[in-house]
Design a protein around this motif. Structure first.
Motif, mmCIF file in Angstrom:
data_model
loop_
_atom_site.group_PDB
_atom_site.id
_atom_site.type_symbol
_atom_site.label_atom_id
_atom_site.label_comp_id
_atom_site.label_asym_id
_atom_site.label_seq_id
_atom_site.Cartn_x
_atom_site.Cartn_y
_atom_site.Cartn_z
ATOM 1 N N ASP A 164 0.794 -1.138 -0.057
ATOM 2 C CA ASP A 164 0.217 -0.128 0.356
ATOM 3 C C ASP A 164 0.683 1.325 0.194
ATOM 4 O O ASP A 164 0.705 2.660 -0.731
ATOM 5 N N ILE A 165 1.885 1.393 0.651
ATOM 6 C CA ILE A 165 2.961 2.030 0.587
ATOM 7 C C ILE A 165 3.460 2.806 -0.745
ATOM 8 O O ILE A 165 3.381 4.282 -0.820
ATOM 9 N N ARG A 166 3.705 1.589 -1.247
ATOM 10 C CA ARG A 166 4.101 1.911 -2.895
ATOM 11 C C ARG A 166 3.180 3.013 -3.638
ATOM 12 O O ARG A 166 3.284 3.598 -4.177
ATOM 13 N N THR A 167 1.402 2.106 -3.637
ATOM 14 C CA THR A 167 0.708 2.536 -4.132
ATOM 15 C C THR A 167 0.500 4.264 -3.707
ATOM 16 O O THR A 167 0.381 4.880 -4.455
ATOM 17 N N ARG A 168 0.445 4.364 -2.554
ATOM 18 C CA ARG A 168 -0.061 5.671 -1.844
ATOM 19 C C ARG A 168 1.324 7.058 -2.690
ATOM 20 O O ARG A 168 1.468 8.310 -2.738
ATOM 21 N N LEU A 169 2.421 6.206 -2.745
ATOM 22 C CA LEU A 169 3.648 6.847 -3.258
ATOM 23 C C LEU A 169 3.288 7.156 -4.872
ATOM 24 O O LEU A 169 3.386 8.828 -4.851
ATOM 25 N N VAL A 170 3.078 6.997 -5.799
ATOM 26 C CA VAL A 170 2.736 6.977 -6.683
ATOM 27 C C VAL A 170 1.451 7.749 -6.842
ATOM 28 O O VAL A 170 1.244 9.022 -7.965
ATOM 29 N N LEU A 171 0.401 7.623 -5.655
ATOM 30 C CA LEU A 171 -0.706 8.817 -6.263
ATOM 31 C C LEU A 171 -0.525 10.133 -5.983
ATOM 32 O O LEU A 171 -0.844 10.967 -6.037
ATOM 33 N N LYS A 172 0.782 10.019 -4.726
ATOM 34 C CA LYS A 172 1.612 10.954 -4.596
ATOM 35 C C LYS A 172 2.106 12.181 -5.427
ATOM 36 O O LYS A 172 1.391 13.224 -5.704
ATOM 37 N N TYR A 173 2.619 11.416 -5.968
ATOM 38 C CA TYR A 173 3.321 12.054 -7.632
ATOM 39 C C TYR A 173 2.107 12.095 -8.113
ATOM 40 O O TYR A 173 2.263 13.436 -8.351
ATOM 41 N N ILE A 174 0.992 11.523 -8.688
ATOM 42 C CA ILE A 174 0.198 11.872 -9.915
ATOM 43 C C ILE A 174 -0.541 13.023 -9.743
ATOM 44 O O ILE A 174 -0.932 13.893 -10.307
ATOM 45 N N SER A 175 -1.068 13.003 -8.109
ATOM 46 C CA SER A 175 -1.497 14.744 -7.712
ATOM 47 C C SER A 175 -0.709 15.749 -7.592
ATOM 48 O O SER A 175 -1.271 16.761 -8.262
ATOM 49 N N ILE A 176 0.964 15.422 -7.732
ATOM 50 C CA ILE A 176 1.430 16.866 -7.503
ATOM 51 C C ILE A 176 1.575 17.452 -9.313
ATOM 52 O O ILE A 176 1.332 18.354 -9.648
ATOM 53 N N GLY A 177 1.660 16.596 -9.961
ATOM 54 C CA GLY A 177 1.137 16.365 -11.712
ATOM 55 C C GLY A 177 -0.073 17.390 -12.140
ATOM 56 O O GLY A 177 0.003 17.914 -12.804
ATOM 57 N N LEU A 178 -0.679 16.813 -11.041
ATOM 58 C CA LEU A 178 -2.346 17.082 -11.831
ATOM 59 C C LEU A 178 -1.984 18.560 -10.995
ATOM 60 O O LEU A 178 -2.280 19.132 -11.542
ATOM 61 N N MET A 179 -2.069 19.332 -10.134
ATOM 62 C CA MET A 179 -1.408 20.390 -9.371
ATOM 63 C C MET A 179 -0.377 21.397 -10.286
ATOM 64 O O MET A 179 -1.061 22.467 -11.017
ATOM 65 N N ALA A 180 0.207 20.830 -11.101
ATOM 66 C CA ALA A 180 0.650 21.504 -11.964
ATOM 67 C C ALA A 180 0.485 21.404 -13.282
ATOM 68 O O ALA A 180 0.736 22.857 -13.866
ATOM 69 N N LEU A 181 0.072 20.998 -13.282
ATOM 70 C CA LEU A 181 -0.884 20.648 -14.969
ATOM 71 C C LEU A 181 -3.074 21.138 -14.530
ATOM 72 O O LEU A 181 -2.963 23.104 -15.061
ATOM 73 N N GLY A 182 -2.766 21.713 -13.528
ATOM 74 C CA GLY A 182 -4.046 23.204 -12.605
ATOM 75 C C GLY A 182 -3.562 24.306 -12.506
ATOM 76 O O GLY A 182 -4.093 25.122 -13.169
ATOM 77 N N ALA A 183 -2.911 24.159 -12.188
ATOM 78 C CA ALA A 183 -2.224 25.678 -12.103
ATOM 79 C C ALA A 183 -1.653 26.733 -13.780
ATOM 80 O O ALA A 183 -1.816 27.905 -13.588
#
Length: 181
Positions: free
Chosen positions: A44-63
């Motif tokens: 589950d830790i690996r899954t959450r880590l990848v989710l964190k990276y995806i969230s950061i990328g989506l925030m950059a796209l949103g900005a």
């Protein structure tokens, strides 16, 4: 306030749409990544880590989308971003391996050629002992390998993608191949 809402009605609607799409994408990608993690028996830790990276990328796209919608002067933003990226670029040049290890960790998550609990052999001439090693954990930057003598070794994720790696299977798991003699 009423005047602001009337004058910027299209920008507000467009901003709402962008934010809604980003939240929807985050939700859909979250479900998809969790399913991939469960399907491939990943921690589950690996899954959450990848989710964190995806969230950061989506925030950059949103900005970037909001900057475009609100018509911020690109020259002013360009000056600010070029200054920030120059400083970050110098810092990251010194730490390029961190980025390559994080990227390799994401690639290992989605391709999952091996998982925690597998025994692998790494074909690396520079290693004193080549294996087999037991994979204990796969982190963002490195993988934890347990040597045969019980010693714990960390190995960078980017090197794991660059070197030949074989997964050691138990003889009972292998199908017998008839001899061609």
């Amino acid at each position: 306030m009423k005047e602001f809402l009337l004058n910027n009605q299209t920008e507000l609607i467009s901003s709402s749409i962008v934010l809604f799409v980003l939240v929807l994408l985050r939700f859909i990608l979250g479900i998809t990544i969790r399913r991939i993690g469960r399907f491939s028996d990943l921690k589950d830790i690996r899954t959450r880590l990848v989710l964190k990276y995806i969230s950061i990328g989506l925030m950059a796209l949103g900005a970037a989308g909001l900057i475009f919608i609100w018509g911020v002067n690109i020259r002013e933003i360009g000056l600010i971003f070029s200054s920030i990226f120059a400083v970050i670029g110098v810092a990251l040049f010194a730490q390029w391996s961190i980025l390559s290890n994080v990227t390799a960790g994401i690639i290992l998550f989605f391709s999952f050629p091996f998982k925690i609990g597998d025994r692998i052999t790494i074909m690396d001439k520079e290693m004193e002992e080549q294996g087999p090693f037991l994979i204990e954990d796969i982190r963002a930057y490195h993988i934890h390998l347990r040597k045969g003598n019980g010693e714990l070794m960390t190995y960078p994720n980017n090197m794991l993608l660059q070197k030949a790696v074989s997964i050691a299977r138990e003889t009972a798991d292998l199908k017998t191949v008839p001899d061609e003699t």
